[in-house]
Scaffold this motif. Structure first.
Motif, PDB file in Angstrom:
ATOM      1  N   ASP A  53       1.289  -1.886   9.488  1.00  0.00           N
ATOM      2  CA  ASP A  53       2.704  -1.492   9.487  1.00  0.00           C
ATOM      3  C   ASP A  53       3.488  -2.129   8.353  1.00  0.00           C
ATOM      4  N   SER A  54       3.330  -3.426   8.151  1.00  0.00           N
ATOM      5  CA  SER A  54       4.140  -4.122   7.147  1.00  0.00           C
ATOM      6  C   SER A  54       3.588  -3.933   5.735  1.00  0.00           C
ATOM      7  N   GLU A  55       2.283  -3.661   5.601  1.00  0.00           N
ATOM      8  CA  GLU A  55       1.688  -3.496   4.270  1.00  0.00           C
ATOM      9  C   GLU A  55       2.015  -2.133   3.648  1.00  0.00           C
ATOM     10  N   ILE A  56       2.254  -1.121   4.481  1.00  0.00           N
ATOM     11  CA  ILE A  56       2.556   0.225   3.967  1.00  0.00           C
ATOM     12  C   ILE A  56       3.990   0.240   3.442  1.00  0.00           C
ATOM     13  N   ILE A  57       4.140   0.536   2.138  1.00  0.00           N
ATOM     14  CA  ILE A  57       5.486   0.524   1.544  1.00  0.00           C
ATOM     15  C   ILE A  57       5.951   1.905   1.091  1.00  0.00           C
ATOM     16  N   GLY A  58       5.037   2.869   1.000  1.00  0.00           N
ATOM     17  CA  GLY A  58       5.426   4.203   0.556  1.00  0.00           C
ATOM     18  C   GLY A  58       4.487   5.264   1.081  1.00  0.00           C
ATOM     19  N   ILE A  59       5.050   6.411   1.501  1.00  0.00           N
ATOM     20  CA  ILE A  59       4.264   7.521   2.047  1.00  0.00           C
ATOM     21  C   ILE A  59       4.909   8.835   1.601  1.00  0.00           C
ATOM     22  N   ILE A  97       0.834  -1.204   0.000  1.00  0.00           N
ATOM     23  CA  ILE A  97       0.000   0.000   0.000  1.00  0.00           C
ATOM     24  C   ILE A  97       0.868   1.254   0.000  1.00  0.00           C
ATOM     25  N   ILE A  98       0.511   2.211  -0.857  1.00  0.00           N
ATOM     26  CA  ILE A  98       1.132   3.541  -0.827  1.00  0.00           C
ATOM     27  C   ILE A  98       0.053   4.552  -0.441  1.00  0.00           C
ATOM     28  N   SER A  99       0.372   5.413   0.534  1.00  0.00           N
ATOM     29  CA  SER A  99      -0.554   6.456   0.973  1.00  0.00           C
ATOM     30  C   SER A  99      -0.020   7.823   0.560  1.00  0.00           C
ATOM     31  N   LEU A 100      -0.905   8.647  -0.023  1.00  0.00           N
ATOM     32  CA  LEU A 100      -0.506   9.945  -0.555  1.00  0.00           C
ATOM     33  C   LEU A 100      -0.941  11.112   0.322  1.00  0.00           C
ATOM     34  N   VAL A 101      -1.484  10.818   1.530  1.00  0.00           N
ATOM     35  CA  VAL A 101      -2.048  11.858   2.391  1.00  0.00           C
ATOM     36  C   VAL A 101      -1.674  11.573   3.847  1.00  0.00           C
ATOM     37  N   PRO A 102      -1.099  12.566   4.561  1.00  0.00           N
ATOM     38  CA  PRO A 102      -0.644  12.330   5.933  1.00  0.00           C
ATOM     39  C   PRO A 102      -1.699  11.769   6.883  1.00  0.00           C
ATOM     40  N   SER A 103      -2.907  12.345   6.881  1.00  0.00           N
ATOM     41  CA  SER A 103      -3.918  11.886   7.838  1.00  0.00           C
ATOM     42  C   SER A 103      -4.365  10.457   7.532  1.00  0.00           C
ATOM     43  N   GLN A 104      -4.400  10.107   6.254  1.00  0.00           N
ATOM     44  CA  GLN A 104      -4.791   8.742   5.886  1.00  0.00           C
ATOM     45  C   GLN A 104      -3.648   7.753   6.137  1.00  0.00           C
ATOM     46  N   THR A 105      -2.417   8.227   6.049  1.00  0.00           N
ATOM     47  CA  THR A 105      -1.276   7.382   6.411  1.00  0.00           C
ATOM     48  C   THR A 105      -1.353   7.006   7.884  1.00  0.00           C
ATOM     49  N   GLU A 106      -1.606   7.993   8.733  1.00  0.00           N
ATOM     50  CA  GLU A 106      -1.729   7.726  10.172  1.00  0.00           C
ATOM     51  C   GLU A 106      -2.855   6.736  10.430  1.00  0.00           C
TER      52      GLU A 106
END
Length: 265
Positions: free
Chosen positions: A39-45, A22-31
């Motif tokens: 934790d392990s699925e997020i690969i880019g922010i 998963i890549i998240s392009l927005v700070p609030s949605q990343t949090e």
């Protein structure tokens, strides 16, 4: 397995479910994604995705919210990208949509924010966690509204987000909705984020003027400049994350706003 989802721009995307890259392009949605246990699925922010600090600093940074590194994003081979209509640039998002699954949110009020939490929970296979976050947010904001009513909190306010030129949060924004839920009436009548000089603002006679910590980092030194032009207003620094982040930060915003309301009576 493959599953289809409809995002908040009414677009259908097809993803491998549950997503593992998963890549998240927005700070609030990343949090939010971190708080849902991904934790392990997020690969880019983005470089502005700073919460939680201990986890976000370890992730690959794929540019800023409005200046994405498209080639880097593609090289990471995400199976899901999550963005937001307001915070990301349309042309860049459309470029990513050509060959990658991009799910977009579009948020204007607390109801939209809660719907987003549920929909992202479905998207990433974290429904119970998402439902629990919404339970906390519901209870907290119901109490905040009750507190504002009990204390007859009904003040006029202007909320600054930028300097040179001065820009304000107007109608049809998430910030405007957050102000209203705390018994505050926005003196800015225009939609979105209009520009206005301080002499124009003075004519609107706001009782309160909030200087946000983001996107422009207002500091103590900026308070006096505004007090000189509008001496009758109470000018305050506020934590912009608590008024404009619409993910799991809303749980923390409740405690902040309880304390904040007490300073306004």
């Amino acid at each position: 397995m493959q599953r289809s989802f409809t995002d908040q721009l009414n677009r259908t995307i097809h993803i491998s479910y549950p997503p593992k890259r998963i890549i998240s392009l927005v700070p609030s949605q990343t949090e939010l994604l971190f708080d849902l246990g991904l934790d392990s699925e997020i690969i880019g922010i983005t470089k502005f995705c700073v919460h939680p600090e201990s986890k976000s600093k370890e992730k690959t940074k794929i540019g800023g919210t409005k200046k994405l590194n498209l080639e880097l994003i593609r090289s990471l081979k995400p199976d899901l990208i999550i963005g937001n209509k307001e915070e990301n640039e349309q042309s860049q998002i459309e470029e990513l949509m050509k060959d990658l699954p991009v799910w977009m949110s579009d948020i204007y009020d607390l109801e939209d924010a809660k719907n987003t939490i549920i929909q992202i929970g479905e998207l990433v296979d974290r429904m119970p966690e998402a439902a629990y976050l919404n339970h906390l947010i519901n209870a907290g904001f119901n109490d905040l509204q009750t507190l504002a009513l009990e204390n007859n909190l009904n003040k006029s306010v202007a909320y600054l987000i930028w300097k040179n030129p001065y820009m304000f949060a107007g109608r049809n924004t998430f910030i405007n909705h957050m102000l209203a839920m705390n018994g505050l009436n926005n003196v800015i009548r225009e939609n979105r984020y209009p520009e206005m000089d301080l002499n124009e603002l003075a004519l609107l006679k706001p009782e309160l003027i909030f200087l946000s910590s983001e996107p422009y980092p207002f500091k103590e030194k900026h308070l006096e400049e505004i007090r000189t032009v509008i001496p009758e207003a109470k000018v305050m620094l506020v934590d912009g994350e608590m008024f404009s982040w619409y993910g799991s930060r809303l749980v923390k915003a409740v405690q902040y706003l309880f304390q904040f309301q007490k300073e306004l009576y």
